[in-house]
Design a protein around this motif. Sequence first.
Motif, PDB file in Angstrom:
ATOM      1  N   ASP A  83      43.429  61.508  10.786  1.00 54.72           N
ATOM      2  CA  ASP A  83      42.484  62.584  11.099  1.00 54.72           C
ATOM      3  C   ASP A  83      41.857  62.372  12.472  1.00 54.72           C
ATOM      4  O   ASP A  83      41.632  63.324  13.220  1.00 54.72           O
ATOM      5  N   PHE A  84      41.585  61.126  12.806  1.00 52.96           N
ATOM      6  CA  PHE A  84      41.001  60.795  14.101  1.00 52.96           C
ATOM      7  C   PHE A  84      41.955  61.203  15.222  1.00 52.96           C
ATOM      8  O   PHE A  84      41.538  61.795  16.217  1.00 52.96           O
ATOM      9  N   ALA A  85      43.254  60.917  15.051  1.00 51.86           N
ATOM     10  CA  ALA A  85      44.257  61.309  16.054  1.00 51.86           C
ATOM     11  C   ALA A  85      44.309  62.827  16.184  1.00 51.86           C
ATOM     12  O   ALA A  85      44.453  63.357  17.291  1.00 51.86           O
ATOM     13  N   THR A  86      44.162  63.539  15.074  1.00 47.23           N
ATOM     14  CA  THR A  86      44.148  65.000  15.104  1.00 47.23           C
ATOM     15  C   THR A  86      42.938  65.513  15.870  1.00 47.23           C
ATOM     16  O   THR A  86      43.030  66.493  16.622  1.00 47.23           O
ATOM     17  N   ILE A  87      41.801  64.864  15.714  1.00 50.23           N
ATOM     18  CA  ILE A  87      40.592  65.254  16.449  1.00 50.23           C
ATOM     19  C   ILE A  87      40.818  65.074  17.949  1.00 50.23           C
ATOM     20  O   ILE A  87      40.477  65.952  18.748  1.00 50.23           O
ATOM     21  N   VAL A  88      41.418  63.971  18.347  1.00 48.44           N
ATOM     22  CA  VAL A  88      41.724  63.739  19.761  1.00 48.44           C
ATOM     23  C   VAL A  88      42.691  64.807  20.263  1.00 48.44           C
ATOM     24  O   VAL A  88      42.502  65.375  21.348  1.00 48.44           O
ATOM     25  N   ASP A  89      43.714  65.121  19.467  1.00 49.57           N
ATOM     26  CA  ASP A  89      44.657  66.174  19.855  1.00 49.57           C
ATOM     27  C   ASP A  89      43.960  67.529  19.982  1.00 49.57           C
ATOM     28  O   ASP A  89      44.297  68.328  20.852  1.00 49.57           O
ATOM     29  N   THR A  90      42.985  67.780  19.134  1.00 46.57           N
ATOM     30  CA  THR A  90      42.248  69.043  19.193  1.00 46.57           C
ATOM     31  C   THR A  90      41.446  69.142  20.492  1.00 46.57           C
ATOM     32  O   THR A  90      41.374  70.216  21.102  1.00 46.57           O
ATOM     33  N   VAL A  91      40.873  68.041  20.938  1.00 43.60           N
ATOM     34  CA  VAL A  91      40.167  68.046  22.227  1.00 43.60           C
ATOM     35  C   VAL A  91      41.163  68.350  23.342  1.00 43.60           C
ATOM     36  O   VAL A  91      40.888  69.183  24.218  1.00 43.60           O
ATOM     37  N   ARG A  92      42.334  67.728  23.306  1.00 48.90           N
ATOM     38  CA  ARG A  92      43.349  68.011  24.321  1.00 48.90           C
ATOM     39  C   ARG A  92      43.739  69.487  24.278  1.00 48.90           C
ATOM     40  O   ARG A  92      43.837  70.140  25.328  1.00 48.90           O
ATOM     41  N   PHE A  93      43.956  70.005  23.092  1.00 50.46           N
ATOM     42  CA  PHE A  93      44.298  71.420  22.925  1.00 50.46           C
ATOM     43  C   PHE A  93      43.214  72.307  23.528  1.00 50.46           C
ATOM     44  O   PHE A  93      43.505  73.274  24.226  1.00 50.46           O
ATOM     45  N   ASP A  94      41.964  71.984  23.253  1.00 46.49           N
ATOM     46  CA  ASP A  94      40.859  72.786  23.781  1.00 46.49           C
ATOM     47  C   ASP A  94      40.787  72.733  25.307  1.00 46.49           C
ATOM     48  O   ASP A  94      40.506  73.753  25.954  1.00 46.49           O
ATOM     49  N   LEU A  95      41.026  71.580  25.890  1.00 53.42           N
ATOM     50  CA  LEU A  95      40.988  71.476  27.354  1.00 53.42           C
ATOM     51  C   LEU A  95      42.115  72.290  27.988  1.00 53.42           C
ATOM     52  O   LEU A  95      41.898  73.007  28.972  1.00 53.42           O
TER      53      LEU A  95
END
Length: 179
Positions: A83-95
């Motif tokens: 889940d933590f990796a998904t959160i990091v990926d979500t930040v990348r997606f948002d940027l």
Amino acid sequence: MEINGLNRELNDMVLRGQLSGRKIAELIRLKEIADAFAARNYVSDEELKVLIEKFGTGPDIMTWGDYFQTEIGSEYFAHTDADFATIVDTVRFDLISAVKIFQGKSPEFQQQVQDNGMAAYGTPRDQWSEVEEEQAHLYILLNYFRELGMEQTSLSVEDEEWFSGFVGADQRNSAVGQA
């Protein structure tokens, strides 16, 4: 104990065992991602000068990578590694999304997004419709775009391919969830 690439603000969490090796690696990746997108630091040179004059030292959180790393690390440390990796990926997606949505857009468009976002945040969150959810999210992306200075950010081929894969995976997951 200091880990290269990890902001020292997170050292106590490492010592307490709150950040696994995978989470530490994800946080280092997050810092690299955010710093690659940001055209300016979290703390400007002028602000840094004032802080050093006033306190004799600068802050530990200097770049946007530092900011995202410490925020995500301290807020989401209790999540599973996956889940933590998904959160990091979500930040990348948002940027990436912020660049795709706002780069080259008119000031009027950005103002409309800001106005809609502020109106959404003026409504209690538990009363938000899907429209207000989207307006609030766009407002967050606009703030990233502006605060990180992403007007001239160039997306790499790797970012574009990753983004397309992330969107495709999300659409496949949504379709599976609706079946």
